[in-house]
Design a protein around this motif. Sequence first.
Motif, PDB file in Angstrom:
ATOM      1  N   PRO A   1      -6.726  11.375   2.090  1.00 39.82           N
ATOM      2  CA  PRO A   1      -5.604  10.339   2.700  1.00 39.82           C
ATOM      3  C   PRO A   1      -6.077   8.808   2.257  1.00 39.82           C
ATOM      4  O   PRO A   1      -7.228   8.496   2.595  1.00 39.82           O
ATOM      5  N   GLY A   2      -4.998   8.096   2.475  1.00 37.80           N
ATOM      6  CA  GLY A   2      -5.345   6.677   2.344  1.00 37.80           C
ATOM      7  C   GLY A   2      -4.234   5.782   1.604  1.00 37.80           C
ATOM      8  O   GLY A   2      -3.046   6.313   1.378  1.00 37.80           O
ATOM      9  N   THR A   3      -4.379   4.726   1.239  1.00 43.86           N
ATOM     10  CA  THR A   3      -3.613   4.055   0.452  1.00 43.86           C
ATOM     11  C   THR A   3      -3.780   3.878  -1.148  1.00 43.86           C
ATOM     12  O   THR A   3      -5.232   3.635  -1.278  1.00 43.86           O
TER      13      THR A   3
ATOM     14  N   VAL B   1       4.051  11.068   1.075  1.00 46.27           N
ATOM     15  CA  VAL B   1       3.965   9.429   1.038  1.00 46.27           C
ATOM     16  C   VAL B   1       4.854   9.001   2.207  1.00 46.27           C
ATOM     17  O   VAL B   1       5.596   9.434   2.579  1.00 46.27           O
ATOM     18  N   SER B   2       4.072   7.625   2.621  1.00 48.07           N
ATOM     19  CA  SER B   2       5.024   7.079   3.644  1.00 48.07           C
ATOM     20  C   SER B   2       4.943   5.261   3.618  1.00 48.07           C
ATOM     21  O   SER B   2       3.905   5.037   2.708  1.00 48.07           O
ATOM     22  N   GLY B   3       5.770   4.821   4.004  1.00 47.29           N
ATOM     23  CA  GLY B   3       5.694   3.313   4.056  1.00 47.29           C
ATOM     24  C   GLY B   3       6.900   2.688   4.746  1.00 47.29           C
ATOM     25  O   GLY B   3       7.673   3.405   5.454  1.00 47.29           O
TER      26      GLY B   3
ATOM     27  N   VAL C   1       1.165   4.611   1.204  1.00 48.38           N
ATOM     28  CA  VAL C   1       0.333   5.442   1.897  1.00 48.38           C
ATOM     29  C   VAL C   1       0.471   6.949   1.381  1.00 48.38           C
ATOM     30  O   VAL C   1       1.523   7.439   1.337  1.00 48.38           O
ATOM     31  N   VAL C   2      -0.524   7.691   1.232  1.00 47.35           N
ATOM     32  CA  VAL C   2      -0.598   9.015   1.030  1.00 47.35           C
ATOM     33  C   VAL C   2      -1.175   9.804   1.924  1.00 47.35           C
ATOM     34  O   VAL C   2      -2.385   9.338   2.472  1.00 47.35           O
ATOM     35  N   GLY C   3      -0.414  10.911   2.614  1.00 43.91           N
ATOM     36  CA  GLY C   3      -1.247  11.580   3.651  1.00 43.91           C
ATOM     37  C   GLY C   3      -1.904  12.960   2.944  1.00 43.91           C
ATOM     38  O   GLY C   3      -1.550  13.378   1.714  1.00 43.91           O
TER      39      GLY C   3
END
Lengths: 448, 465
Positions: free
Chosen positions: B228-230, B411-413, B461-463
Amino acid sequence: MIENIVERGVRLGEKLGVSEIEVYAIKRTGINIVGTVRGIERISAGERIDVGVRVVIGKKATVQGGLISRVEDVDAVVETAVKIANTLPEDPQWISLPRTLRMSQVEEIVDPRIRESDIGYFIDIARFLLGRASEIDKRAFTSSVNIHTATIERAIGNNYSEALREESTELVVSVSVKATEAGEESGYYDVYLAPTLARFKPEEMISKATEIAVKTLGSKRVDTGVYELVLIPRVLAGVLQPLIVPAVCADSVQKGRSPLKNKVGSQVVSENLTIIDDGTHPGLVGTRGFDDEGVPTTRKYVIDRGVLKGFLYDTYTALIEGRNSTGNAFRSVPYSTPVPWISNLIVEGGHGSLSDLVKDVRRGVVVYSTIGEWLSNPVSGLLNATITNGMYVENGEEKFPVKGVVISGNIYDVLKPVDIRVSSERESCFGRFVLPALYLPKITLAGK
Amino acid sequence: MINVETARQVLEEVLKKGAEQAVVRLQERVYEAIVYDTGVLRSYTVGKVVGLGIRAMIRGGTGYAYTSSLDRDSVSRATGKAISLARVAGELGKKSFAPAPSIRDRFRVEFRVDPHAVDPKLKVDLVKEVNTNSMKRENIVSAVTRLGLERDRRVVLTSEGTEVEVDVVGVGLAHMAVARYGAVIERVSDRETYIGGYEHIEKRDWNAFAKEIDELAVRASQAKTPPPGTYVAVVDNEVVGLLLHEAFGHASEGDGVVAGASILKGRVGEKVASEFITIVDAGVIEGGYPVPYDDEGVPKKRTVVVDRGVLKGYLTSRDTAQELNLEPTGNARAQDVSFDTLVRQTNYYAEPRDWKVDELFEGITYGIYLRGRGAMGGQVDPSVGTYTFSIGPSYIIRNGEISELVRGVVVSGNILETLKEVDAVANDLRITTSVFGGCGKGGQMVRVGDGGPHIRTRKIVVGGD
């Protein structure tokens, strides 16, 4: 009228010489009110009659249907179904439609105030909700209100048994609140969904939505890492529905798509979790005397103190295993093939309140809402949800609001620890869940 | 069978009863689905929706009524109901509608082979063959193959003289494979849709289509989830489509803007994306779902929402156009006649630029290549701009090269942040639609198209687990 559709369809099927025939008819009558910052935007009303016909010739089965205008329209549906069934290959697993149709006794599924659809009453509710958020806090306003009422008449019959008929009502009230301050924006929504007005508390609903919208102004991401998490009941519903519900339905299990296959009798989650499917629980939208193929609904343990007790069955999947349907046949639309699904899902309560759970958090997040949780993968068990309203908690105190953070993990690892806790207080959410708040001791969050 | 003459009679009746303006909609939709599940025919369903919807406007009030019964009494009840609801609504608030041109037109998707007239046995045999072949492949434990055939005919008449008929035929096949590797089971699904007749089904090699999905599922079951991270990300056409539709499209819908529920409210003229981003909503475009006219009978124009990073406008219906002082863009759509319209996207996509796809990977020391095949979709909170997507099996990028496969990618953002981080846009525009799903809003599902070229974003952002 709908019983006439059912009887006529079954008689015609018998006359045409089919092996089995089932006719399901549903009539929905209701109103919709839409309100926004501009006031009441629109009001609509109408009625529709849907019919689904399942025809079986030998072991060849098909379902046909759609919206119909008149009782006689069912004839064309039956005739088409017979024509198509004749061309199909046999389903070697087909055994039978339900041989006896019966109803369970259920309560609180009809509310005369909803059935009578008093437009003035529901307009007053919409107007109250539209004006109330900004009265509670000047940083907030109600951005939308949707009210939907329905009176639902269902009837089902087949060549083995007399038709059943049942009436219910449904009310959906959803409200969205937005808050703004110093260039920061936040939002929150709440939904009341139930067959009756019995537990509808508009003031409580709008106050809670306003409070959360305002307190999550200025949200930020936390660092990527491992945290404790507290999920309020509706967030827990959002997690259970896409991950646990499909995994306990017999069709997923039989087709090798459930991580719970071959695990009946095993500990699959923490012993602090007990999950019940109950189609007879009073006052929920999944409460019905009979399921979507006329089998009586039941109450049964799915997971008892962490141990998987069994799966949910419709007649087709039950007969494959030589057992009885659990009364869980469900049709996504009236003319779809029934599949097993939950009626109402109940999680037993534990100890303490939501705030007791939050007080014991050393470093974590209390989650008030997520998006995307329905995109989680029931086949692999991978949970994914993005926090849209949350509060970072340190040593039991809410410190700052959190959003845009992804919750990830395998649901069966996430729900396994012995120190998972559930609150004694429970809430009804999204119409068919009665759930406590849940404390998770360890979960990965992807943030900054 | 629905026809313009019936709609004319209803329009005449509702105007006679006192409506100042009115919209009458007739619809007939047939959907046929054949599903094989793990070697067994699970269902063969045909659903038909026929009905009538009436919107009446009186002194600023709008009422909508519908009926699935087209007999004289039911129609009369529905027109009466629309009138009485409009009167009630008029006492609560006033609303007006931007003028729209009066148009008479008929749009019809041409096809050679009517999908509903093809021998059911031929259709069943095709689905059976694809499904049973899939089940024979190593490590595949379950497979669902679905054939979807649809015809949707809509007639819209307005009191301003518009009479439009739209007749769309679409066909497609969807396949989901579940693979097992040790204790891990993973699924991958994909679908392909063509606007036109059964001839498109006949000419495609569906066994090859399913084989690719099966092989990806097997490889995904052996893959890890990403840390996980950017990440720096190269995003493929399909994910770009999802991202734009969910992350930006919903926020650009005029009803949300009017309600103060969109993060894009009041930002026309502002820079909301990188200069490489131009976003368009077009009613009729290659690969997309044809919407030449919306359900208010307004022509769906090519609407430029973002031009080289700058927000130019919103998608509108007639009432939101009036409120926002814009032209109606032809985006008022309804799932079927049992619903009044909402503002919806049609075919929403990013325009291509000059980069070659390979060039997007250059210079990335560690990143992710987000792939759409197997993606489950996404969701956005348009009021604050937070979005999330479940992406298909994707690849880690190391030193400019595509490296190992990863599964379970989410992904999120934030809308406004992500599109500002785009620093390269490729030249490979691709738009797709689907007869197996669409876009959900307010309890209504409508068919949409989406897509774009490959893009590169510096931060997403990737979980992961």
